[in-house]
Design a protein around this motif. Structure first.
Motif, PDB file in Angstrom:
ATOM      1  N   TYR A  47       0.821  -1.201   0.000  1.00 18.62           N
ATOM      2  CA  TYR A  47       0.000   0.000   0.000  1.00 18.62           C
ATOM      3  C   TYR A  47       0.861   1.260   0.000  1.00 18.62           C
ATOM      4  O   TYR A  47       0.564   2.214  -0.710  1.00 18.62           O
ATOM      5  N   HIS A  50       2.770   1.470  -3.624  1.00 21.40           N
ATOM      6  CA  HIS A  50       2.020   1.433  -4.876  1.00 21.40           C
ATOM      7  C   HIS A  50       0.702   2.204  -4.845  1.00 21.40           C
ATOM      8  O   HIS A  50       0.226   2.609  -5.903  1.00 21.40           O
ATOM      9  N   ARG A  51       0.091   2.382  -3.704  1.00 27.27           N
ATOM     10  CA  ARG A  51      -1.227   3.002  -3.665  1.00 27.27           C
ATOM     11  C   ARG A  51      -1.232   4.404  -3.060  1.00 27.27           C
ATOM     12  O   ARG A  51      -2.079   5.208  -3.406  1.00 27.27           O
ATOM     13  N   SER A  52      -0.355   4.667  -2.143  1.00 31.49           N
ATOM     14  CA  SER A  52      -0.386   5.965  -1.468  1.00 31.49           C
ATOM     15  C   SER A  52       0.538   6.957  -2.170  1.00 31.49           C
ATOM     16  O   SER A  52       1.381   6.593  -2.985  1.00 31.49           O
ATOM     17  N   SER A  53       0.360   8.192  -1.806  1.00 30.47           N
ATOM     18  CA  SER A  53       1.228   9.238  -2.368  1.00 30.47           C
ATOM     19  C   SER A  53       2.190   9.772  -1.313  1.00 30.47           C
ATOM     20  O   SER A  53       2.692  10.883  -1.441  1.00 30.47           O
ATOM     21  N   MET A  54       2.430   8.982  -0.282  1.00 32.47           N
ATOM     22  CA  MET A  54       3.346   9.415   0.773  1.00 32.47           C
ATOM     23  C   MET A  54       4.781   9.296   0.292  1.00 32.47           C
ATOM     24  O   MET A  54       5.153   8.328  -0.361  1.00 32.47           O
ATOM     25  N   LYS A  55       5.568  10.283   0.642  1.00 36.10           N
ATOM     26  CA  LYS A  55       6.986  10.289   0.292  1.00 36.10           C
ATOM     27  C   LYS A  55       7.759  10.852   1.474  1.00 36.10           C
ATOM     28  O   LYS A  55       7.235  11.602   2.272  1.00 36.10           O
ATOM     29  N   GLN A  59       7.386  10.495   6.941  1.00 35.31           N
ATOM     30  CA  GLN A  59       6.099   9.851   6.686  1.00 35.31           C
ATOM     31  C   GLN A  59       6.231   8.332   6.669  1.00 35.31           C
ATOM     32  O   GLN A  59       5.385   7.623   7.208  1.00 35.31           O
ATOM     33  N   TYR A  63       4.429   5.871   9.283  1.00 36.47           N
ATOM     34  CA  TYR A  63       3.504   4.898   8.711  1.00 36.47           C
ATOM     35  C   TYR A  63       3.897   3.474   9.100  1.00 36.47           C
ATOM     36  O   TYR A  63       3.070   2.703   9.592  1.00 36.47           O
TER      37      TYR A  63
END
Length: 100
Positions: A47, A50-55, A59, A63
């Motif tokens: 997740y 591939h799915r989130s926009s966290m960078k 973070q 996470y």
């Protein structure tokens, strides 16, 4: 529903283990029940990448830190459910066995 499925799957795996005459079911019932926590943590990697926009490092550390705590809580909760369900099942089947 997750708790019921965990209990039934763990009891059935313990039954197959007892049918093979392997009576060391204590830790295996905990691990079989709690393996969902490991799946949750493994899915959190998918997740995150591939799915989130966290960078970023902060973070990611927050996470994965919180997901490790949540996954460990699921491991303990579902492992305890699996262990207690298996213990109740084994106490029941050994109480009805009649030895002549």
């Amino acid at each position: 529903m997750l708790i019921i499925v965990t209990a039934f799957i763990t009891v059935s795996l313990a039954y197959f283990q007892l049918a093979r005459e392997d009576y060391r079911w204590w830790w295996r019932s905990l691990i079989c029940g709690g393996s969902t926590g490991a799946f949750i943590y493994a899915y959190s990697f998918f997740y995150f990448f591939h799915r989130s926009s966290m960078k970023g490092m902060i973070q990611g550390s927050f996470y994965f830190g919180y997901m490790a705590i949540i996954s460990y809580a699921f491991f303990l909760m579902l492992g305890a459910v699996g262990f207690h369900a298996t213990f109740a099942f084994i106490c029941h089947i050994y109480s009805v066995v009649k030895a002549d």
